[in-house]
Design a protein around this motif. Sequence first.
Motif, mmCIF file in Angstrom:
data_model
loop_
_atom_site.group_PDB
_atom_site.id
_atom_site.type_symbol
_atom_site.label_atom_id
_atom_site.label_comp_id
_atom_site.label_asym_id
_atom_site.label_seq_id
_atom_site.Cartn_x
_atom_site.Cartn_y
_atom_site.Cartn_z
ATOM 1 N N ASN A 52 26.060 24.852 -51.523
ATOM 2 C CA ASN A 52 26.394 24.970 -50.239
ATOM 3 C C ASN A 52 25.866 24.095 -49.302
ATOM 4 O O ASN A 52 26.321 24.107 -48.374
ATOM 5 N N PHE A 53 25.106 23.418 -49.730
ATOM 6 C CA PHE A 53 24.536 22.100 -48.981
ATOM 7 C C PHE A 53 24.796 20.774 -49.691
ATOM 8 O O PHE A 53 25.651 20.153 -49.080
ATOM 9 N N ASP A 54 23.958 20.560 -50.617
ATOM 10 C CA ASP A 54 24.037 18.933 -50.980
ATOM 11 C C ASP A 54 25.533 18.600 -51.631
ATOM 12 O O ASP A 54 25.877 17.382 -51.071
ATOM 13 N N PHE A 55 26.085 19.548 -52.437
ATOM 14 C CA PHE A 55 27.342 18.915 -52.916
ATOM 15 C C PHE A 55 28.513 18.921 -52.082
ATOM 16 O O PHE A 55 29.078 17.944 -51.848
ATOM 17 N N PRO A 56 28.684 19.745 -51.130
ATOM 18 C CA PRO A 56 29.612 19.517 -49.944
ATOM 19 C C PRO A 56 29.471 18.369 -49.127
ATOM 20 O O PRO A 56 30.200 17.831 -48.621
ATOM 21 N N TYR A 57 27.979 18.378 -48.773
ATOM 22 C CA TYR A 57 27.795 17.365 -47.873
ATOM 23 C C TYR A 57 27.974 15.631 -48.396
ATOM 24 O O TYR A 57 28.739 14.801 -47.783
ATOM 25 N N LEU A 58 27.555 15.710 -49.749
ATOM 26 C CA LEU A 58 27.547 14.582 -50.523
ATOM 27 C C LEU A 58 29.248 14.135 -50.924
ATOM 28 O O LEU A 58 29.865 13.047 -50.576
ATOM 29 N N LYS A 59 30.068 15.315 -50.865
ATOM 30 C CA LYS A 59 31.493 14.810 -51.188
ATOM 31 C C LYS A 59 32.007 14.406 -49.736
ATOM 32 O O LYS A 59 32.718 13.596 -49.915
ATOM 33 N N GLU A 60 31.716 15.056 -48.766
ATOM 34 C CA GLU A 60 32.381 14.413 -47.557
ATOM 35 C C GLU A 60 31.946 12.977 -47.170
ATOM 36 O O GLU A 60 32.722 12.266 -46.902
ATOM 37 N N ARG A 84 20.059 15.402 -33.877
ATOM 38 C CA ARG A 84 20.255 16.554 -33.156
ATOM 39 C C ARG A 84 20.031 17.819 -33.515
ATOM 40 O O ARG A 84 20.768 18.748 -33.482
ATOM 41 N N GLY A 85 19.161 18.039 -34.461
ATOM 42 C CA GLY A 85 19.027 19.370 -35.031
ATOM 43 C C GLY A 85 19.731 19.449 -36.522
ATOM 44 O O GLY A 85 19.497 18.757 -37.439
ATOM 45 N N GLU A 86 20.679 20.325 -36.640
ATOM 46 C CA GLU A 86 21.571 20.261 -37.718
ATOM 47 C C GLU A 86 22.435 19.163 -37.831
ATOM 48 O O GLU A 86 23.106 18.413 -37.074
ATOM 49 N N PRO A 87 22.464 18.679 -39.043
ATOM 50 C CA PRO A 87 23.301 17.577 -39.469
ATOM 51 C C PRO A 87 24.609 17.645 -39.468
ATOM 52 O O PRO A 87 25.038 18.907 -39.993
ATOM 53 N N HIS A 88 25.401 16.981 -39.284
ATOM 54 C CA HIS A 88 27.063 16.825 -39.562
ATOM 55 C C HIS A 88 27.404 15.688 -40.372
ATOM 56 O O HIS A 88 27.305 14.726 -40.027
ATOM 57 N N SER A 89 28.222 16.286 -41.545
ATOM 58 C CA SER A 89 28.622 15.187 -42.610
ATOM 59 C C SER A 89 29.461 14.408 -42.081
ATOM 60 O O SER A 89 29.778 13.062 -42.764
ATOM 61 N N ASP A 90 30.272 14.574 -40.859
ATOM 62 C CA ASP A 90 31.143 13.499 -40.560
ATOM 63 C C ASP A 90 30.565 12.275 -39.723
ATOM 64 O O ASP A 90 31.063 11.185 -39.717
ATOM 65 N N MET A 131 18.684 15.617 -51.291
ATOM 66 C CA MET A 131 19.330 14.662 -50.475
ATOM 67 C C MET A 131 18.322 15.136 -49.033
ATOM 68 O O MET A 131 18.273 16.137 -48.682
ATOM 69 N N GLU A 132 18.143 13.848 -48.502
ATOM 70 C CA GLU A 132 17.611 14.017 -47.165
ATOM 71 C C GLU A 132 18.724 13.335 -46.163
ATOM 72 O O GLU A 132 19.323 12.533 -46.656
ATOM 73 N N VAL A 133 18.817 14.233 -45.105
ATOM 74 C CA VAL A 133 19.916 13.526 -44.318
ATOM 75 C C VAL A 133 19.465 13.436 -42.803
ATOM 76 O O VAL A 133 18.782 14.070 -42.473
ATOM 77 N N TYR A 134 20.097 12.354 -42.087
ATOM 78 C CA TYR A 134 19.722 11.895 -40.957
ATOM 79 C C TYR A 134 20.086 12.991 -39.994
ATOM 80 O O TYR A 134 21.284 13.244 -39.820
ATOM 81 N N ASN A 135 19.101 13.754 -38.908
ATOM 82 C CA ASN A 135 19.447 14.811 -38.149
ATOM 83 C C ASN A 135 18.842 14.716 -36.857
ATOM 84 O O ASN A 135 17.961 15.450 -36.597
#
Length: 776
Positions: A221-229, A152-158, A146-150
């Motif tokens: 530790n990244f894709d699935f936790p992020y995807l899940k949220e 401010r640096g580190e992305p936040h899944s919320d 996945m690519e995630v919109y970031n």
Amino acid sequence: MPVEIKTLLDADYITRDEKAVIRLFYKKKNGREIVEIPDFDPYFYVTADDDKNLGELDENIKGLPNVIKIERKQMTDIRDEILVLRVTVKEPRNVPELREKIKGLEHCREVREAAIPFAERYIINSSLVPMENCEEISMNIASFDMEVYNPRGEPHSDKDPIIMISYADSLGLERVWTYRGGNVKLPFLEILDNEEGIIKKLVDTIKKQNIDIITGYNTDNFDFPYLKERAEKLKIKLDLGIDESPVKLERRGMNLGARIRGRPHVDMFPICRQVFNLSRYRLEDVYLEIYGIEKPDIKVGELAKIWDSEDTEELRKLFEYSMSDAICALKIAVSLLPRQYELSQITRDLIYESSRSASGQRVEALLVRKAYEKNIIVPNKPSDRIAEERSRLTYVGAYVVEPKKGIHDNIVLFDFRSLYPSIIISHNIDTSTIDCKCCEKDHYKSPTGHYFCRKNTGFIPEVLNEIVTKRIAVKKRMNEEKGHEKRKFLDVEQQALKILANSMYGYFGFARARWYSRECAESIAALGREYIHKTISDAGKDGFNVIYGDTDSVYITKPGEGKKEKILENAVKFSDKINRELPEGMELEYGGFYPRGIFITKKRYALTDEKGKLVVKGLETRRRDWANIAKETQEAVLNAILRDKDPERAAEIVKKAVQDIKTGNVPLKELAINTQITKGMAEYVQAGPHVVAAKKAIKKGYEFKQGDIITYIVTKKGGSISDKSVIMDFVKEGDYDADYYINNQVLPAVMRILEALGYSEDELKGLGKQMKLGGF
DNA sequence: TACCAGAGGAG
DNA sequence: AAATCCTCTGGTA
């Protein structure tokens, strides 16, 4: 009727009508099968302080709720034959409460085997082999990224959405799903409505393509936790389980594990860390290591900018990069999964478990299964307190010979084949055989003063012997096999068996091991020292000069003999003599002939083989926490001296490297230093340059966690080295401290070599101008 | 200068 | 959540 070929991918249990039902998830040649086992009950064992109290204990347990049945059983507990109570209970969830209650009962010594997960228990008791036959059933493997919109640096899944998902599978489907693409046309690109659309598309595709194994890179530790949220936020079901159950995140020590029921998820990142020895473990590093090909790359820091700009060309690059991530992860999986299949079959552990377990856990999984076969009651895992106590007690390990420093010619290497495994087997080293009562005390004692039974084979030596015997058989089949694919599978299998055999010694000394025994570990090491000492002393008696040795190896030369053939003839005679005196199963093996070598200190030396190939051990060249420029210069110097016997050129090489650094033209890539963050940032008593560099980056919005590798440059600005150290991402080409790279990197690395040749510090100081290196 | 924490390698 | 042995760097007093 022929037996249908199927492979066990996963197992669990569900509760139906207050009863646990085991489910076994199989893949068949065509289609799937879920086998339900409704009549397997959970149980554990209880041991008493004395056999005569078993009856009373039995009575007391009988009165407890949810206990269905209590039977008596004779079992082997280390070296004793004991009578135990086998307590069958109603549901798996009753086990923890009952364990605690029973522990408190009078006459109860221990509750045993109560912490073995229920589905695992069934696999053990039914002798099932996960991933068996998987070579004959083609697995549908899919990877995603996945690519995630970031912004401010580190992305936040919320708050930061997923902006694209790439997908690749072994059936040939390749896709990037996104929802903003300008006019970009790419064969794999599919533009959907929104974030919800791309997540649903991923879930649907995995189901439609009938995927058996899901992989990715750092997906635990990244894709699935992020995807899940994100899915939760958008109220999308992430029901990837074969039974439509959702992806479940499990805590595994410091990390997470994303579990998908019946459709195993295997994260390739931890596997790559185990398999490869690299400076860094980004996807592109691993891909380069396996395939020798550079992967397209973008700066993730600019990802949000590109997305917002809607620049067609930039977006196209981003889609191509995203696609390559999924394809690379898939390729890595295809090449490394066979190893995981083998490990799963050998340890008989589900692939979800075995692909995430470390070597101690793998050994233990195997031992627990073998114990069941042999009617041995499994020791409990130690408490944290006991484990800590154990780790405080260290013991003496291997012996290392102080090397004869400097250059040597015509070197012969010998080493003991699988020294520690062969000692465990030959000397029958085990917790059940140590200082046994059945053998007289006058027989052979190990140097630790312990002795080991000669009548009965111990549990671990027996298991180890099974592994070693199997490995020999697999190697034999491999050598006879003509088909390339078949051969490769057998090779992977024999390697997996070797890894397991070699872990057994470390397991004895592992503080959290069920079969921990410091005495056994200590005895194995002591016997190892005895064998190598004897070899060294015999070599001396036969007129050899022992240059160096470490644990199980010796490097020897024959003074006064210049002919290779003659030296080898003598050396083989020597090893034959040693081997005649060794116990069965132990062997000193010829390890190679080296025309030249240079020995610096213990564990640091370099050799050239007969083809002129350089072999370097322990020196900076082999370390990730040294800059490339220093490592490459050192390697060139070693080649000049060992292979080309041209010290003049060595001097030229050093001079050129120093010049290059001074002119400021060395690219940052050559100056980067990689160092791991080995603990939490707050725990550091003394912060080294990599920690300081990481802290600065954290202030700018970066996130680092334990285990991450920091790549930094020592720049011009600042006082101490730490002050000057900055994460490479933030450094501009040319901004480096030339002085540091000359005096703290290149010169120490090469001086070590030159000093070992007898050059004094002073002679070498004149390096900048010229260096006189004649006469060796 | 001496000592220590920290890192990473060898086998 | 495999062991010990070993060298070397950079920070600190």
